[in-house]
Design a protein around this motif. Structure first.
Motif, PDB file in Angstrom:
ATOM      1  N   GLN A  14     -15.759 -21.603   9.505  1.00 42.25           N
ATOM      2  CA  GLN A  14     -16.416 -21.713   8.202  1.00 42.25           C
ATOM      3  C   GLN A  14     -16.192 -20.452   7.365  1.00 42.25           C
ATOM      4  O   GLN A  14     -16.027 -20.531   6.146  1.00 42.25           O
ATOM      5  CB  GLN A  14     -17.911 -21.968   8.377  1.00 42.25           C
ATOM      6  CG  GLN A  14     -18.231 -23.345   8.935  1.00 42.25           C
ATOM      7  CD  GLN A  14     -19.711 -23.633   8.868  1.00 42.25           C
ATOM      8  OE1 GLN A  14     -20.241 -23.874   7.780  1.00 42.25           O
ATOM      9  NE2 GLN A  14     -20.378 -23.592  10.004  1.00 42.25           N
ATOM     10  N   LYS A  51     -26.861 -19.814   5.513  1.00 46.59           N
ATOM     11  CA  LYS A  51     -26.638 -21.130   6.105  1.00 46.59           C
ATOM     12  C   LYS A  51     -27.660 -22.130   5.606  1.00 46.59           C
ATOM     13  O   LYS A  51     -28.833 -21.814   5.416  1.00 46.59           O
ATOM     14  CB  LYS A  51     -26.699 -21.059   7.628  1.00 46.59           C
ATOM     15  CG  LYS A  51     -25.485 -20.393   8.233  1.00 46.59           C
ATOM     16  CD  LYS A  51     -25.438 -20.627   9.716  1.00 46.59           C
ATOM     17  CE  LYS A  51     -24.139 -20.084  10.289  1.00 46.59           C
ATOM     18  NZ  LYS A  51     -24.054 -20.342  11.731  1.00 46.59           N
ATOM     19  N   GLN A  56     -24.427 -25.331   7.678  1.00 46.87           N
ATOM     20  CA  GLN A  56     -23.224 -25.091   6.885  1.00 46.87           C
ATOM     21  C   GLN A  56     -23.289 -23.692   6.279  1.00 46.87           C
ATOM     22  O   GLN A  56     -24.316 -23.285   5.721  1.00 46.87           O
ATOM     23  CB  GLN A  56     -23.074 -26.116   5.771  1.00 46.87           C
ATOM     24  CG  GLN A  56     -21.796 -25.908   4.967  1.00 46.87           C
ATOM     25  CD  GLN A  56     -21.687 -26.836   3.764  1.00 46.87           C
ATOM     26  OE1 GLN A  56     -22.683 -27.261   3.201  1.00 46.87           O
ATOM     27  NE2 GLN A  56     -20.465 -27.136   3.387  1.00 46.87           N
ATOM     28  N   ARG A  85     -19.716 -20.674  -1.736  1.00 49.18           N
ATOM     29  CA  ARG A  85     -19.008 -21.948  -1.982  1.00 49.18           C
ATOM     30  C   ARG A  85     -19.248 -22.404  -3.427  1.00 49.18           C
ATOM     31  O   ARG A  85     -20.339 -22.260  -3.951  1.00 49.18           O
ATOM     32  CB  ARG A  85     -19.527 -23.048  -1.058  1.00 49.18           C
ATOM     33  CG  ARG A  85     -19.120 -22.894   0.358  1.00 49.18           C
ATOM     34  CD  ARG A  85     -19.522 -24.159   1.145  1.00 49.18           C
ATOM     35  NE  ARG A  85     -19.226 -23.972   2.546  1.00 49.18           N
ATOM     36  CZ  ARG A  85     -18.019 -24.097   3.084  1.00 49.18           C
ATOM     37  NH1 ARG A  85     -16.996 -24.431   2.332  1.00 49.18           N
ATOM     38  NH2 ARG A  85     -17.831 -23.891   4.367  1.00 49.18           N
TER      39      ARG A  85
END
Length: 145
Positions: A14, A51, A56, A85
């Protein structure tokens, strides 16, 4: 709900995806593993991630504690590779990550935190200014070897 955690080897895939999103380049995974192991075992580095409840990795940032030889000889921190992200931006993730590093730096008696950001990243610059980082206090230089 976002949780701030220390990045570990299990997060490597990740973390690599976040790095690729930032640079547009796939990381060299064997080298990333070597470097991640070194960072995780070095007390002068802190590599944290944000997270989601499902595990994620939404973002990450690295702090490096540096000793100083002037003035009161207090350490300082370099903030590097803040990545969130795209689909998690503007939700407070970066602010939580930087806030965590700032608290950590205070606990380590750091005098200041400094960072650099590519000149073309206006959105990132606006974010840093919005959380109290002053633009234009220093001039950054870089030489690729």
């Amino acid at each position: 709900m976002v949780t701030i955690v220390n990045i570990e080897a299990a997060d490597m895939e990740q973390l690599a995806a976040l790095g690729e999103e930032l640079t547009g380049k796939k990381p060299h995974m064997p080298q990333l593993k070597i470097i991640l192991d070194k960072i995780c075992s070095d007390p002068n580095y802190i590599l944290i991630g944000a997270k989601s409840e499902r595990g994620q990795l939404l973002g990450s940032v690295m702090g490096i504690l540096c000793l100083d030889i002037v003035g009161q000889c207090q350490p300082f921190m370099v903030l590097e590779n803040l990545i969130v992200r795209r689909n998690s931006r503007r939700q407070g993730v970066a602010k939580q990550l930087v806030g965590y590093l700032e608290d950590y730096a205070r606990d380590k008696n750091c005098y200041f935190i400094m960072l650099t950001s590519l000149a073309k990243r206006a959105e990132a610059h606006a974010f840093y200014e919005s959380i109290g980082y002053a633009k234009g206090m220093v001039q950054g230089f870089k030489k690729y070897l």
